[in-house]
Design an enzyme around this catalytic site. Structure first.
Site, PDB file in Angstrom:
ATOM      1  N   ASP A 115       0.874  -1.168   0.000  1.00 50.54           N
ATOM      2  CA  ASP A 115       0.000   0.000   0.000  1.00 50.54           C
ATOM      3  C   ASP A 115       0.912   1.218   0.000  1.00 50.54           C
ATOM      4  O   ASP A 115       1.627   1.467   0.976  1.00 50.54           O
ATOM      5  CB  ASP A 115      -0.887  -0.039   1.247  1.00 50.54           C
ATOM      6  CG  ASP A 115      -1.768   1.184   1.414  1.00 50.54           C
ATOM      7  OD1 ASP A 115      -1.564   2.206   0.720  1.00 50.54           O
ATOM      8  OD2 ASP A 115      -2.667   1.128   2.275  1.00 50.54           O
ATOM      9  N   ILE A 116       0.917   1.981  -1.076  1.00 50.80           N
ATOM     10  CA  ILE A 116       1.839   3.114  -1.221  1.00 50.80           C
ATOM     11  C   ILE A 116       1.687   4.133  -0.101  1.00 50.80           C
ATOM     12  O   ILE A 116       2.637   4.819   0.248  1.00 50.80           O
ATOM     13  CB  ILE A 116       1.685   3.763  -2.616  1.00 50.80           C
ATOM     14  CG1 ILE A 116       2.912   4.607  -2.971  1.00 50.80           C
ATOM     15  CG2 ILE A 116       0.379   4.545  -2.720  1.00 50.80           C
ATOM     16  CD1 ILE A 116       2.979   5.018  -4.431  1.00 50.80           C
ATOM     17  N   GLY A 173      -9.237   4.983  -6.887  1.00 52.10           N
ATOM     18  CA  GLY A 173      -7.968   4.257  -6.934  1.00 52.10           C
ATOM     19  C   GLY A 173      -6.919   4.808  -5.993  1.00 52.10           C
ATOM     20  O   GLY A 173      -7.205   5.221  -4.869  1.00 52.10           O
ATOM     21  N   VAL A 174      -5.677   4.831  -6.472  1.00 50.46           N
ATOM     22  CA  VAL A 174      -4.555   5.287  -5.650  1.00 50.46           C
ATOM     23  C   VAL A 174      -4.731   6.752  -5.267  1.00 50.46           C
ATOM     24  O   VAL A 174      -4.367   7.159  -4.161  1.00 50.46           O
ATOM     25  CB  VAL A 174      -3.198   5.015  -6.342  1.00 50.46           C
ATOM     26  CG1 VAL A 174      -2.971   5.925  -7.539  1.00 50.46           C
ATOM     27  CG2 VAL A 174      -2.048   5.131  -5.364  1.00 50.46           C
ATOM     28  N   ASP A 175      -5.307   7.554  -6.143  1.00 53.04           N
ATOM     29  CA  ASP A 175      -5.531   8.970  -5.860  1.00 53.04           C
ATOM     30  C   ASP A 175      -6.426   9.134  -4.632  1.00 53.04           C
ATOM     31  O   ASP A 175      -6.094   9.871  -3.697  1.00 53.04           O
ATOM     32  CB  ASP A 175      -6.151   9.633  -7.098  1.00 53.04           C
ATOM     33  CG  ASP A 175      -6.276  11.136  -6.994  1.00 53.04           C
ATOM     34  OD1 ASP A 175      -5.588  11.756  -6.159  1.00 53.04           O
ATOM     35  OD2 ASP A 175      -7.061  11.711  -7.774  1.00 53.04           O
TER      36      ASP A 175
END
Length: 176
Positions: free
Chosen positions: A11-12, A33-35
Site C-alpha cells: 500500500d503506497i 484508486g490510488v488517488d
C-alpha cells in the site's frame, strides 16, 4: 551515488519514503484508486494544498504528463508528487509520450527537492486503462534514463501480484 530500483507489492500510503507519487486526475482534488487512497491517508490538508495550486485552465491544476508537489501531511512520506497519466485510447494519441512525461516530471521534481527515496504506483494502469506491459516498460525505461541522478531509492509499488509480475517480466529484460 548508487541508486537502487525495487519492485514491491504494498500500500503506497504506508511506505517510509520521502515522496510518493500520486496517479492523479487534472483537478488534483482526489478521485478513485490510488488517488483517493492517498487523499484519504494524507488527511484534509492535502486537499487544501491541492486547491491552493494554480489552475492552468479551468479545473486543471496539472495537465497530463506534468507533475506538481505538495507536502504529505498525515502520510509517512514528506511529499506527494502528483502526476496525471494519460487515458489509454489504443496508443495512437501520444499516450506513450505523455506517460513517459509523467515519470520525467516526477523525477525532475524529486531531484530538484533533493528527495532520496521515491515510490511510484503503476501510473495510468487502473481506471485509465493503460496496458500494464507497455506502461511498466515505459516506467522502467524512463527511470533508468535518470541514472545516476536518481534518488538513492526508487520503488515501483504495485497493487496486486499481477502488476508485480508485469514489472518483474519487464525488469528481466532490463537491468534494475
Amino acid at each position: 551515488m548508487s541508486s537502487s530500483i525495487e519492485i514491491i507489492e504494498a500500500d503506497i500510503t504506508t511506505l517510509q519514503v520521502e515522496a510518493i507519487v500520486n496517479a492523479a486526475n487534472e483537478t488534483l482534488l482526489g478521485g478513485g484508486g490510488v488517488d483517493g487512497a492517498i487523499h484519504r491517508a494524507a488527511g484534509p490538508g492535502l486537499l487544501v494544498a491541492c486547491r491552493a495550486l494554480p489552475q492552468v485552465r479551468p479545473n486543471v491544476r496539472c495537465p497530463t504528463g506534468e507533475a506538481r508537489i505538495t507536502p504529505g501531511f498525515d502520510l509517512p512520506a514528506k511529499y506527494v508528487i502528483h502526476t496525471v497519466g494519460p487515458v489509454w485510447y489504443g496508443g495512437g494519441r501520444g499516450e506513450a509520450d505523455l506517460l513517459a512525461g509523467c515519470y520525467r516530471a516526477a523525477l525532475a521534481l524529486a531531484v530538484e527537492q533533493s528527495i532520496r527515496s521515491i515510490a511510484f504506483p503503476a501510473i495510468s494502469c487502473g481506471i485509465f486503462g493503460y496496458p500494464a506491459e507497455q506502461a511498466v516498460a515505459i516506467a522502467l525505461h524512463e527511470t533508468q534514463a535518470w541514472l545516476p541522478t536518481l534518488p538513492e531509492r526508487v520503488l515501483f509499488c504495485c497493487f496486486g501480484s499481477a502488476m508485480v509480475a508485469a514489472y518483474c517480466r519487464a525488469a528481466g529484460s532490463t537491468s534494475t
